[in-house]
Write an enzyme that holds these catalytic residues in place. Sequence first.
Site, short mmCIF file in Angstrom:
data_model
loop_
_atom_site.label_atom_id
_atom_site.label_comp_id
_atom_site.label_asym_id
_atom_site.label_seq_id
_atom_site.Cartn_x
_atom_site.Cartn_y
_atom_site.Cartn_z
CB SER C 102 101.21 20.48 97.56
OG SER C 102 99.94 20.77 97.32
CG ASP C 193 98.73 17.31 90.58
OD1 ASP C 193 96.89 17.93 91.14
OD2 ASP C 193 99.74 18.32 91.17
CG HIS C 222 98.17 17.81 94.61
ND1 HIS C 222 98.95 17.99 93.86
CD2 HIS C 222 98.27 17.80 95.85
CE1 HIS C 222 99.22 19.24 94.65
NE2 HIS C 222 99.09 18.84 96.00
#
Lengths: 242, 242, 242, 242, 242, 242
Positions: C102, C193, C222
Amino acid sequence: MQYLGYGSGRGYPHDHTVWPAAGFAVLVMDTRGVSGTGGMPGVTPDPHGGSGPQVPGFVTAGIHDPERYYHRRVFTDAVRALHAAAAAPGVDPARIAVAGGSQGGAIAQAAAALHAHLPGPTPAAALIDVPFLTHVRRAVDITDSEPYRELVRYLSTRRHDVDEVFATLSYFDGLNLASYGSVPALYSVALRDPVCPPSTVFAAYHAWPGPKEIRVWPFNQHEGGGTEQRGEQLRYLRDLWG
Amino acid sequence: MQYLGYGSGRGYPHDHTVWPAAGFAVLVMDTRGVSGTGGMPGVTPDPHGGSGPQVPGFVTAGIHDPERYYHRRVFTDAVRALHAAAAAPGVDPARIAVAGGSQGGAIAQAAAALHAHLPGPTPAAALIDVPFLTHVRRAVDITDSEPYRELVRYLSTRRHDVDEVFATLSYFDGLNLASYGSVPALYSVALRDPVCPPSTVFAAYHAWPGPKEIRVWPFNQHEGGGTEQRGEQLRYLRDLWG
Amino acid sequence: MQYLGYGSGRGYPHDHTVWPAAGFAVLVMDTRGVSGTGGMPGVTPDPHGGSGPQVPGFVTAGIHDPERYYHRRVFTDAVRALHAAAAAPGVDPARIAVAGGSQGGAIAQAAAALHAHLPGPTPAAALIDVPFLTHVRRAVDITDSEPYRELVRYLSTRRHDVDEVFATLSYFDGLNLASYGSVPALYSVALRDPVCPPSTVFAAYHAWPGPKEIRVWPFNQHEGGGTEQRGEQLRYLRDLWG
Amino acid sequence: MQYLGYGSGRGYPHDHTVWPAAGFAVLVMDTRGVSGTGGMPGVTPDPHGGSGPQVPGFVTAGIHDPERYYHRRVFTDAVRALHAAAAAPGVDPARIAVAGGSQGGAIAQAAAALHAHLPGPTPAAALIDVPFLTHVRRAVDITDSEPYRELVRYLSTRRHDVDEVFATLSYFDGLNLASYGSVPALYSVALRDPVCPPSTVFAAYHAWPGPKEIRVWPFNQHEGGGTEQRGEQLRYLRDLWG
Amino acid sequence: MQYLGYGSGRGYPHDHTVWPAAGFAVLVMDTRGVSGTGGMPGVTPDPHGGSGPQVPGFVTAGIHDPERYYHRRVFTDAVRALHAAAAAPGVDPARIAVAGGSQGGAIAQAAAALHAHLPGPTPAAALIDVPFLTHVRRAVDITDSEPYRELVRYLSTRRHDVDEVFATLSYFDGLNLASYGSVPALYSVALRDPVCPPSTVFAAYHAWPGPKEIRVWPFNQHEGGGTEQRGEQLRYLRDLWG
Amino acid sequence: MQYLGYGSGRGYPHDHTVWPAAGFAVLVMDTRGVSGTGGMPGVTPDPHGGSGPQVPGFVTAGIHDPERYYHRRVFTDAVRALHAAAAAPGVDPARIAVAGGSQGGAIAQAAAALHAHLPGPTPAAALIDVPFLTHVRRAVDITDSEPYRELVRYLSTRRHDVDEVFATLSYFDGLNLASYGSVPALYSVALRDPVCPPSTVFAAYHAWPGPKEIRVWPFNQHEGGGTEQRGEQLRYLRDLWG
């Protein structure tokens, strides 16, 4: 023959008065192992359950083995219940319809299709509303609703089992089963259905080789045609059987 | 001994490196029948499953019979895993701690408490974080979160089975089991936990007759003390065992 | 080198035992100014913060000036931390991997790419999971999730600053930075995601000119490959470095 | 006599087969001006509507004048439908029950209570499930669900009209009407009902001076006792009328 | 003097025509560092920002040090803006009112209270609507809404900093500041306000020692009295200043 | 002329100070039958309401008959209000602009378009922001937001009335009305507007044959350009009328 939607139990006789009021005898099959949520209670156990790991729900129960998959037992129940109905006193075995919505639509679709390969009585019509477990591979890609999401949750952790899972499902997918459907079928589909997306229902409808009609409800979600579809079904059987 | 939370599978060795890094051997018990959702996969089947009707989930599986209730098998697994751990090479049977959070907290609590009535090795400490399945009757009244809500969904349809359901649960309720707890226990509770409400955790903590401490996290939800609680546990065992 | 996701703090040594357990030394870079939310605490201040108006969050902090944009300081930290790692005792400067998911994926991607223009040690591999801040212009159009939504909220009021904002972001966008990537890279992407949409990750992956592989997780959001991706990374580095 | 819940239309004969199947004739009163949402269609206009400003919905329509309030017309319809039912061929005017749930419960409660002041036939029993529009002042304080929330939305803008609004409602509040109830009544209440909070239902039940029973469903929301309550009603009428 | 709510920027002159239309000059203070979300843009930087770690937002910025806490600068801005207003041509320094809602209410409350300890002009009235940052310790316990939730998110990770955080906040808490309030104040409170809970507003109102009135809006949430409260304010100032 | 959005009442003079502050007289038309929700109260009754069944709301009121459809009365009010404005003292009938957003945009659009077929004064400009009730057939297919969803809820039960409903709406659809627009028009559209989807606004804009401009706000939802659009409008009228 009435099959039930996902999570619904068989309830009581007073829950099933519509068909008798219209002059049809009705046999309701309790879906094994299902207690019912928020509605009608079910009481039928699933003594042969118990298998591999699963996420909560009935879609992934036994998913790694077609021999032990939950819906194998349910579809078998459906066919046997059909035989029981045919043998019941006062029933004309040549005029049995299988009916159901959502999971019940999947069961009705399967029961009607499977008889082609089975001895014994055959249903004379199938009333299939917004069927679940149909074109599953597409469904999991285009909807995020339960119960299809149960598969997504399962595969989100069992990341390496995608092929195996869909191999099992291929034996039970309504899209495959529908291709054996030879009896007259009345489908319904709702164009805003987030639970059983319309394209998955149309796929099965188009695969059904027997005589067929479909009612399309453009402004409905998973409730489909509701009371209007019920009226359509009553008229359909009346036209079919005089 | 590490027990797992609701819905979590055992994962891989690299998911459990904290305890070894701190000098403890760790044995992780896969929760039977659980595949894992969104996280670590589980692989252990539950061959003895399959019983009465239920709603999706593991809280109501076999709920009508204490002999067949799902957690009976899980708690038995926990005790037997403890025996296996005690017999493993390099393990000091006098220095085994049981640990877990949420459902894992319920299992650790049960495993620590049940040994009082059982032959074989006993755990020397219990690390019980935000335990589930504890003071269940109160929990279903004050929280609407899963997995307690699974009971509410079940009883919303099985309207006449309330007494029977809670009779079964009474054999597995952590509030009852905690009263057999004699080993040193480190509890944790989060004051904003909507999943395992704090009053249900305090109830079990107060019922535990053995030496005990509790860490209270006022601003946390079901994640509880998280990494801080992990640090507390490491210090607690160090103090306990030198 | 481990970089952290948006909103995560560095935590404690016992939060980072996986890599050491596998035989790698690990240096975790605290993301400046970030306290951590719901998880691991961070303690590193951002003394050079304080600039123009912003909406709450770190994506719009300093967004009107590439010289003062928050991620300029973060990416600089990342490169300098890499130098510090290379100089640490017991570290083979030729075998340093940068890793993160991320926002951490964005930082790892940037650190790996920027070394091409910088003196000093270079990372030998990049492990980039579901990177944020990558193909930002597309991301804000196809996802409504935080933290990309922070930009949307900002621009919904700063209606005349769209060009200026994206001009600043162009210096930090992973899609641009990836084109400088020459070291072996292992990407991962999750097809469901909603936070870092897959097309933005694939864009960076395709832009990366160095040797590269990507793991695609079709049923994940995610969380990406999670523990499976961690296993892939361990195998990847083992294959790379023998 | 069957009255309908908020937003439901009368549907078709096949929507009302339960009572006939149990040997009762049934007259369903369409609620004027209501089309039905997501379910059974209604076709009855409300030609006398049209009055002061309102927020969307039927709770605030005409709220500033008891003479023009929407429910005045609905309750009048209910009494007149009762007269029509009593005059229908094959109906024993001494054995008419009024029934309904939610708004239908409010209407049944009102119809049963109002007859005390009116000439003409009287109902012999009232089946009142989870009634709406009952103890309204309390309801708006303890629930945030529609349709009570319609009042809150109205009063949030008509900040100076609170007293006038509740003065109008006092003529129609089931708590006041119930105090005129002299016929045998079977109430039901659901302890987790967020739409018609249990304390408002108990208040009316306690105010009802006639013979009465109440079924309490502890784990249900606004669906109340559902099929179980239907069974209770069938038994109740059988016991009452032999 | 108009202070702005959390997240609002100063906008344009045409956003502030109400007061001039009623014959009052108006000075709007842009809240430093705030860009505005979804509404009016702000343009004032906060050059002295940049401090310890925080979660996104302005409530935890600098929270570990009263000297560096964000609201210290904001409240100082407020007092200095008041001085600027008093010195502006055409302004009667004896007839300045401070006004604001939510965060703006906190600022107005602080500006009115702080003058007691400061040289320079004093406001002659305070119009304080649904003030934020008031009785904070209680607020975080009874509401889960932003922006108070920012503190909860912070403390959920900074589990050991609770005392320090509330020590900083005690310098800025409206409940403490209100006790210095000597000028006439018109408060408003909304009984269904989930953002600034009514009990926290009443607490400050009761602490205010000067002449005071409060308007209570029973059916409103954080919008409070809205246009009605604006009318009350216009009448209040007219009565006060003739 | 200012028309109001769906659900908004006329409020008070101090709610409409922007235009006077800029030198324009303003006449605000209360939308009949609308009380206002959460904001400005309305006081104008709709005495001619009361017609066929509907779902709660003003979109389906009278939907089965163009003569009795609610918006027929509203659009008529709009034209007559325009005449009243033209006759007011101090108003230059050659310099009247109609303005509104959302439902108010629909009304302004209709008022400006209808004058082509009507005697009496004509507006000199139209300011149409994010208009509702425009290209309705498309809107119900691509958005699920209220108030368009009111139609979907209606048609989900009135399954056989789809053609009739859209036949009625065709008389009031802004897409049809816009084709009569001959005066200068300033539209605005927000590209992320889920309430009045941008393609429906562009459709009307393109259909408008008169001189026209449109402001496109790429990062906004139904709030559209907000204060910036207000600035655009002030400049637009200044340019138009010198």
